[in-house]
Design an enzyme around this catalytic site. Sequence first.
Site, PDB file in Angstrom:
ATOM      1  NE  ARG A   1     -28.946  -4.259 -20.239  1.00  0.00           N
ATOM      2  CZ  ARG A   1     -28.734  -3.975 -19.096  1.00  0.00           C
ATOM      3  NH1 ARG A   1     -27.249  -3.352 -18.786  1.00  0.00           N
ATOM      4  NH2 ARG A   1     -29.211  -2.930 -18.584  1.00  0.00           N
TER       5      ARG A   1
ATOM      6  CE  LYS B   1     -23.034   1.172 -14.341  1.00  0.00           C
ATOM      7  NZ  LYS B   1     -24.273   1.829 -15.546  1.00  0.00           N
TER       8      LYS B   1
HETATM    9  P1  AMP Z   1     -28.120  -1.952 -13.007  1.00  0.00           P
HETATM   10  O1  AMP Z   1     -28.214  -3.175 -13.116  1.00  0.00           O
HETATM   11  O2  AMP Z   1     -26.782  -1.236 -12.892  1.00  0.00           O
HETATM   12  O3  AMP Z   1     -28.422  -0.971 -14.380  1.00  0.00           O
HETATM   13  O4  AMP Z   1     -29.209  -1.053 -11.699  1.00  0.00           O
HETATM   14  C1  AMP Z   1     -30.573  -1.616 -12.055  1.00  0.00           C
HETATM   15  C2  AMP Z   1     -31.843  -1.043 -10.980  1.00  0.00           C
HETATM   16  O5  AMP Z   1     -31.143  -0.822  -9.221  1.00  0.00           O
HETATM   17  C3  AMP Z   1     -31.494   0.853 -11.339  1.00  0.00           C
HETATM   18  O6  AMP Z   1     -31.369   1.663 -12.623  1.00  0.00           O
HETATM   19  C4  AMP Z   1     -31.936   1.261  -9.741  1.00  0.00           C
HETATM   20  O7  AMP Z   1     -33.623   0.520  -9.127  1.00  0.00           O
HETATM   21  C5  AMP Z   1     -31.142   0.127  -9.098  1.00  0.00           C
HETATM   22  N1  AMP Z   1     -29.711   0.615  -8.352  1.00  0.00           N
HETATM   23  C6  AMP Z   1     -28.854  -0.462  -8.611  1.00  0.00           C
HETATM   24  N2  AMP Z   1     -27.648   0.049  -8.142  1.00  0.00           N
HETATM   25  C7  AMP Z   1     -28.210   1.360  -7.939  1.00  0.00           C
HETATM   26  C8  AMP Z   1     -28.007   2.400  -6.658  1.00  0.00           C
HETATM   27  N3  AMP Z   1     -26.140   1.854  -6.452  1.00  0.00           N
HETATM   28  N4  AMP Z   1     -28.573   3.142  -5.894  1.00  0.00           N
HETATM   29  C9  AMP Z   1     -29.728   3.208  -6.386  1.00  0.00           C
HETATM   30  N5  AMP Z   1     -30.729   2.499  -6.676  1.00  0.00           N
HETATM   31  C10 AMP Z   1     -29.708   1.210  -7.686  1.00  0.00           C
END
Ligand code: AMP
Length: 216
Positions: A127, A13
Amino acid sequence: MRVVFLGLPGAGKGTQARLLAEALGIPQVSTGDMLRQAQADGTPLGQQAREYVESGRLVPDDLVLGLIEERLRNRDTDGGFILDGFPRTEDQAKGLDGILGRLGVALDRVVLIELDAAVLAERLGKRRSCPACGAVYHLDSKPPARAGICDECGERLVERPDDQPERIRRRIEVFKAETAPLEAYYDRRGLLARVAGDGEIGDVQSAIRAAVGRAG
Ligand code: AMP
């Protein structure tokens, strides 16, 4: 153009949203990056979010919705945006509908990047990310030019604390329980496009451009 990217952690993503955002000249809005930045800055939001982010659980919806509404009210999103990692629950999707309604705009497309869970775990283990500019690398398929150093800004690359095997497992479980229902939510409205995430970065990007009607 207003686009949402959905997909399991590691589906690509962030990488794909960044490429599309650059091509369209609109901001990539990543809640994960915003939360990590808030932690690095030591803001109250960052402190509240830390235990959730580091353990791989979802940050409470009201915190994330507040963050997104503030971000989408910024004028740089007037021409569109790519949402990466948000929404992640049905309540967030409903909250997003409310925010977009108040702003008088609507989503154009929701892109679901599909990938096998076994491939994801391998990808996440290799990563490396830049804590300063958010660029993402993979030790085999997209290594930085100088080992351990960001090509874009020269910062030292890090392994995210939530990319450890047991936390990856939790994030995949959380996705299946909380985020997977969004596929049906957006499919019902005719917004969903499914794209296979297992090809080369450029090929996946081409498929995404075709899905959002910006091929070529
Ligand atoms: P990501 O970088 O998108 O994998 O997000 C890393 C972490 O940030 C996730 O595992 C959640 O703990 C938190 N997080 C990111 N986006 C969200 C969201 N839309 N809702 C809730 N937690 C989020």
